[in-house]
Scaffold this motif. Structure first.
Motif, PDB file in Angstrom:
ATOM      1  N   MET A  55     -10.263   1.217  -4.515  1.00 18.83           N
ATOM      2  CA  MET A  55     -11.125   1.413  -5.683  1.00 18.83           C
ATOM      3  C   MET A  55     -11.292   2.910  -5.935  1.00 18.83           C
ATOM      4  O   MET A  55     -11.750   3.649  -5.060  1.00 18.83           O
ATOM      5  CB  MET A  55     -12.494   0.755  -5.465  1.00 18.83           C
ATOM      6  CG  MET A  55     -13.390   0.847  -6.688  1.00 18.83           C
ATOM      7  SD  MET A  55     -15.018   0.085  -6.418  1.00 18.83           S
ATOM      8  CE  MET A  55     -14.630  -1.652  -6.571  1.00 18.83           C
ATOM      9  N   LEU A  56     -10.890   3.336  -7.116  1.00 17.98           N
ATOM     10  CA  LEU A  56     -11.017   4.764  -7.469  1.00 17.98           C
ATOM     11  C   LEU A  56     -12.468   5.067  -7.824  1.00 17.98           C
ATOM     12  O   LEU A  56     -13.287   4.157  -8.008  1.00 17.98           O
ATOM     13  CB  LEU A  56     -10.086   5.095  -8.638  1.00 17.98           C
ATOM     14  CG  LEU A  56      -8.612   4.717  -8.435  1.00 17.98           C
ATOM     15  CD1 LEU A  56      -7.784   5.164  -9.647  1.00 17.98           C
ATOM     16  CD2 LEU A  56      -8.051   5.339  -7.151  1.00 17.98           C
ATOM     17  N   ASP A  57     -12.787   6.340  -7.961  1.00 21.23           N
ATOM     18  CA  ASP A  57     -14.182   6.733  -8.198  1.00 21.23           C
ATOM     19  C   ASP A  57     -14.722   6.191  -9.524  1.00 21.23           C
ATOM     20  O   ASP A  57     -15.932   6.005  -9.672  1.00 21.23           O
ATOM     21  CB  ASP A  57     -14.316   8.256  -8.147  1.00 21.23           C
ATOM     22  CG  ASP A  57     -14.085   8.782  -6.730  1.00 21.23           C
ATOM     23  OD1 ASP A  57     -14.221   7.989  -5.782  1.00 21.23           O
ATOM     24  OD2 ASP A  57     -13.760   9.965  -6.577  1.00 21.23           O
ATOM     25  N   ASP A  58     -13.824   5.907 -10.493  1.00 22.68           N
ATOM     26  CA  ASP A  58     -14.293   5.364 -11.779  1.00 22.68           C
ATOM     27  C   ASP A  58     -14.357   3.834 -11.766  1.00 22.68           C
ATOM     28  O   ASP A  58     -14.597   3.224 -12.806  1.00 22.68           O
ATOM     29  CB  ASP A  58     -13.397   5.855 -12.929  1.00 22.68           C
ATOM     30  CG  ASP A  58     -11.992   5.258 -12.872  1.00 22.68           C
ATOM     31  OD1 ASP A  58     -11.688   4.505 -11.911  1.00 22.68           O
ATOM     32  OD2 ASP A  58     -11.191   5.540 -13.777  1.00 22.68           O
ATOM     33  N   GLY A  59     -14.133   3.224 -10.609  1.00 24.69           N
ATOM     34  CA  GLY A  59     -14.213   1.767 -10.503  1.00 24.69           C
ATOM     35  C   GLY A  59     -12.887   1.056 -10.673  1.00 24.69           C
ATOM     36  O   GLY A  59     -12.793  -0.146 -10.399  1.00 24.69           O
ATOM     37  N   THR A  60     -11.860   1.762 -11.143  1.00 21.47           N
ATOM     38  CA  THR A  60     -10.530   1.158 -11.267  1.00 21.47           C
ATOM     39  C   THR A  60     -10.046   0.691  -9.895  1.00 21.47           C
ATOM     40  O   THR A  60     -10.171   1.418  -8.915  1.00 21.47           O
ATOM     41  CB  THR A  60      -9.522   2.201 -11.812  1.00 21.47           C
ATOM     42  OG1 THR A  60      -9.975   2.646 -13.077  1.00 21.47           O
ATOM     43  CG2 THR A  60      -8.120   1.605 -11.941  1.00 21.47           C
ATOM     44  N   VAL A  61      -9.519  -0.536  -9.862  1.00 16.44           N
ATOM     45  CA  VAL A  61      -9.035  -1.070  -8.593  1.00 16.44           C
ATOM     46  C   VAL A  61      -7.510  -1.137  -8.609  1.00 16.44           C
ATOM     47  O   VAL A  61      -6.917  -1.732  -9.511  1.00 16.44           O
ATOM     48  CB  VAL A  61      -9.608  -2.480  -8.334  1.00 16.44           C
ATOM     49  CG1 VAL A  61      -9.023  -3.071  -7.049  1.00 16.44           C
ATOM     50  CG2 VAL A  61     -11.127  -2.420  -8.235  1.00 16.44           C
ATOM     51  N   LEU A  62      -6.890  -0.512  -7.633  1.00 18.43           N
ATOM     52  CA  LEU A  62      -5.443  -0.580  -7.489  1.00 18.43           C
ATOM     53  C   LEU A  62      -5.097  -1.521  -6.335  1.00 18.43           C
ATOM     54  O   LEU A  62      -5.762  -1.504  -5.296  1.00 18.43           O
ATOM     55  CB  LEU A  62      -4.860   0.808  -7.208  1.00 18.43           C
ATOM     56  CG  LEU A  62      -5.222   1.906  -8.209  1.00 18.43           C
ATOM     57  CD1 LEU A  62      -4.501   3.205  -7.839  1.00 18.43           C
ATOM     58  CD2 LEU A  62      -4.872   1.493  -9.635  1.00 18.43           C
ATOM     59  N   THR A  63      -4.070  -2.351  -6.561  1.00 14.26           N
ATOM     60  CA  THR A  63      -3.653  -3.294  -5.521  1.00 14.26           C
ATOM     61  C   THR A  63      -2.159  -3.147  -5.277  1.00 14.26           C
ATOM     62  O   THR A  63      -1.471  -2.431  -5.995  1.00 14.26           O
ATOM     63  CB  THR A  63      -3.948  -4.755  -5.936  1.00 14.26           C
ATOM     64  OG1 THR A  63      -3.142  -5.086  -7.073  1.00 14.26           O
ATOM     65  CG2 THR A  63      -5.415  -4.947  -6.272  1.00 14.26           C
ATOM     66  N   GLN A  64      -1.689  -3.866  -4.301  1.00 13.50           N
ATOM     67  CA  GLN A  64      -0.287  -3.861  -3.848  1.00 13.50           C
ATOM     68  C   GLN A  64       0.024  -2.522  -3.168  1.00 13.50           C
ATOM     69  O   GLN A  64       0.050  -1.469  -3.804  1.00 13.50           O
ATOM     70  CB  GLN A  64       0.697  -4.124  -4.999  1.00 13.50           C
ATOM     71  CG  GLN A  64       0.597  -5.523  -5.577  1.00 13.50           C
ATOM     72  CD  GLN A  64       1.062  -6.600  -4.600  1.00 13.50           C
ATOM     73  OE1 GLN A  64       1.862  -6.354  -3.720  1.00 13.50           O
ATOM     74  NE2 GLN A  64       0.538  -7.805  -4.768  1.00 13.50           N
ATOM     75  N   SER A  65       0.320  -2.596  -1.903  1.00 12.54           N
ATOM     76  CA  SER A  65       0.449  -1.368  -1.110  1.00 12.54           C
ATOM     77  C   SER A  65       1.499  -0.404  -1.652  1.00 12.54           C
ATOM     78  O   SER A  65       1.261   0.811  -1.688  1.00 12.54           O
ATOM     79  CB  SER A  65       0.756  -1.716   0.349  1.00 12.54           C
ATOM     80  OG  SER A  65       2.003  -2.358   0.470  1.00 12.54           O
ATOM     81  N   LEU A  66       2.645  -0.897  -2.092  1.00  9.58           N
ATOM     82  CA  LEU A  66       3.674   0.031  -2.584  1.00  9.58           C
ATOM     83  C   LEU A  66       3.214   0.732  -3.857  1.00  9.58           C
ATOM     84  O   LEU A  66       3.465   1.925  -4.049  1.00  9.58           O
ATOM     85  CB  LEU A  66       4.993  -0.710  -2.862  1.00  9.58           C
ATOM     86  CG  LEU A  66       5.735  -1.293  -1.662  1.00  9.58           C
ATOM     87  CD1 LEU A  66       6.990  -2.026  -2.149  1.00  9.58           C
ATOM     88  CD2 LEU A  66       6.130  -0.221  -0.668  1.00  9.58           C
ATOM     89  N   ALA A  67       2.544  -0.002  -4.725  1.00 13.05           N
ATOM     90  CA  ALA A  67       2.031   0.602  -5.970  1.00 13.05           C
ATOM     91  C   ALA A  67       0.962   1.641  -5.651  1.00 13.05           C
ATOM     92  O   ALA A  67       0.911   2.711  -6.261  1.00 13.05           O
ATOM     93  CB  ALA A  67       1.477  -0.478  -6.892  1.00 13.05           C
ATOM     94  N   ILE A  68       0.101   1.334  -4.689  1.00 13.47           N
ATOM     95  CA  ILE A  68      -0.943   2.284  -4.299  1.00 13.47           C
ATOM     96  C   ILE A  68      -0.297   3.555  -3.735  1.00 13.47           C
ATOM     97  O   ILE A  68      -0.697   4.675  -4.071  1.00 13.47           O
ATOM     98  CB  ILE A  68      -1.882   1.649  -3.245  1.00 13.47           C
ATOM     99  CG1 ILE A  68      -2.703   0.516  -3.886  1.00 13.47           C
ATOM    100  CG2 ILE A  68      -2.800   2.708  -2.630  1.00 13.47           C
ATOM    101  CD1 ILE A  68      -3.510  -0.311  -2.875  1.00 13.47           C
ATOM    102  N   MET A  69       0.722   3.392  -2.921  1.00  9.08           N
ATOM    103  CA  MET A  69       1.345   4.570  -2.303  1.00  9.08           C
ATOM    104  C   MET A  69       2.092   5.423  -3.324  1.00  9.08           C
ATOM    105  O   MET A  69       2.086   6.647  -3.237  1.00  9.08           O
ATOM    106  CB  MET A  69       2.230   4.141  -1.144  1.00  9.08           C
ATOM    107  CG  MET A  69       1.383   3.537  -0.010  1.00  9.08           C
ATOM    108  SD  MET A  69       2.274   3.288   1.533  1.00  9.08           S
ATOM    109  CE  MET A  69       3.362   1.931   1.102  1.00  9.08           C
ATOM    110  N   GLU A  70       2.720   4.776  -4.313  1.00  7.10           N
ATOM    111  CA  GLU A  70       3.356   5.564  -5.390  1.00  7.10           C
ATOM    112  C   GLU A  70       2.278   6.333  -6.178  1.00  7.10           C
ATOM    113  O   GLU A  70       2.477   7.485  -6.572  1.00  7.10           O
ATOM    114  CB  GLU A  70       4.150   4.642  -6.336  1.00  7.10           C
ATOM    115  CG  GLU A  70       5.351   3.960  -5.689  1.00  7.10           C
ATOM    116  CD  GLU A  70       6.681   4.701  -5.878  1.00  7.10           C
ATOM    117  OE1 GLU A  70       6.685   5.811  -6.463  1.00  7.10           O
ATOM    118  OE2 GLU A  70       7.708   4.157  -5.429  1.00  7.10           O
ATOM    119  N   TYR A  71       1.130   5.689  -6.390  1.00  6.34           N
ATOM    120  CA  TYR A  71       0.013   6.357  -7.074  1.00  6.34           C
ATOM    121  C   TYR A  71      -0.458   7.564  -6.269  1.00  6.34           C
ATOM    122  O   TYR A  71      -0.661   8.657  -6.819  1.00  6.34           O
ATOM    123  CB  TYR A  71      -1.145   5.383  -7.284  1.00  6.34           C
ATOM    124  CG  TYR A  71      -2.408   6.041  -7.799  1.00  6.34           C
ATOM    125  CD1 TYR A  71      -2.596   6.277  -9.166  1.00  6.34           C
ATOM    126  CD2 TYR A  71      -3.407   6.456  -6.923  1.00  6.34           C
ATOM    127  CE1 TYR A  71      -3.738   6.903  -9.628  1.00  6.34           C
ATOM    128  CE2 TYR A  71      -4.555   7.081  -7.380  1.00  6.34           C
ATOM    129  CZ  TYR A  71      -4.714   7.306  -8.738  1.00  6.34           C
ATOM    130  OH  TYR A  71      -5.853   7.934  -9.200  1.00  6.34           O
TER     131      TYR A  71
END
Lengths: 211, 211
Positions: A55-71
């Motif tokens: 969960m980013l500071d603005d509340g956005t939630v990122l999922t899937q480990s590969l997508a999170i790591m690319e982010y």
């Protein structure tokens, strides 16, 4: 940032390593994969009921480990998780995906539960399933990686970040790794780095205390 | 370039769409997933015995559909497969991975063969397995995508390229899609585009002639 994690989740372990490599230490919220992942409050965060979720500071939630790591890699470029050349990047991503798309999905908690609870397979048959997909994947990876303790080149990449947690899992399920010296070299070299060591399941606050 | 493909492979179908979107038409080599993928000559190209594999003009072989598509996007940027913003990119990649890392790996040919040949499951039990993982994944995707015929925003992304072949597969295995109107809208909108239509399994040279 907040990381929703579970000490034993291989995908969460990847993201813990990645965060440490970037020098980030978000607040950790443990979600036990014993049913707690299906609770309403966590489903509101991740409808897939899976960890990790970031969960980013603005509340956005990122999922899937590969997508999170690319982010993470796009947002905090140093140290890079991917090499500079396009073909090399494709090779590193492919190695990461050989773990994340070919091995891990067949052996994670929800699949093991299905084998036991729905198919009523006995322990030996489930174990054979587990070992089969580990061996199939590791045989291919072993042929494609370097012998110097890193999957690709002479530094940590996304491939190592995915492979080390999968090796931990393989050992947990007592899969024989004698045929995979290059994979064991990655485990030894990368596993010894502080970012990997700090992300290890045994060092997480939600891990049960050892006797 | 040469593409090693199989008409029914969902992962190869993704890459066929991606290549068409970029205006690329590499020479296609069919590798039937009936055993031919284990032949020595193909194992020398891809030790994983999986399609797709993309051989570049210098002989470099790229594997894993997501890695290949990221390579295509980095090399031929138009039209882009990912949106511009980092958080949007992460969301699109996560949707693509919900198909490629959570649904497809449980239902591809080698897993269905294991269910039948090693676990000796009957047809109904295999079918229930198949439908279970489709439904689990589609329920989450349905909550996360838009209602306008694209997974994210108003143009094709990596997420649509992964989802449309998975819907084709779900229909082939007669999974009821009534609960997934947004997913069906993506199938209708994106599936009608020429790049998607030309990549369809039925239009591949290795597809059997229909009666």
């Amino acid at each position: 940032m907040k990381l929703f994690t579970y000490f034993r989740s291989s995908a969460a372990y990847r993201v813990r390593i990645a965060l440490r490599l970037k020098g980030l230490e978000p607040e950790a919220h443990a979600v036990a994969l014993d049913g707690a992942q299906h609770a309403e409050d966590f489903r509101a965060i991740n409808p897939q009921s899976l960890v990790p979720a970031l969960m980013l500071d603005d509340g956005t939630v990122l999922t899937q480990s590969l997508a999170i790591m690319e982010y993470l890699d796009e947002t905090w470029p140093e140290p890079p998780f991917l090499p500079a050349g396009r073909e090399d990047r494709a090779k590193v991503r492919a190695l990461a995906q050989m773990v994340a798309c070919e091995i891990h999905p067949l052996n994670n908690t929800r699949v093991r539960n299905y084998l036991t609870d729905t198919l009523h397979l006995d322990g030996a048959t489930s174990q054979a399933w587990y070992a089969h997909w580990i061996r199939t994947g590791f045989e291919a990876i072993e042929q494609l990686i370097g012998a110097d303790g890193y999957c690709h080149g002479d530094r940590v990449t996304l491939a190592d970040i995915c492979l080390v947690p999968q090796v931990y899992n393989a050992r947990r399920f007592e899969v024989d790794l004698a045929d995979f010296p290059r994979i064991r070299a990655v485990e030894a070299t990368c596993g010894a780095l502080e970012a990997f060591a700090a992300a290890h399941p045994d060092r997480q606050p939600d891990a049960p205390a050892t006797a």
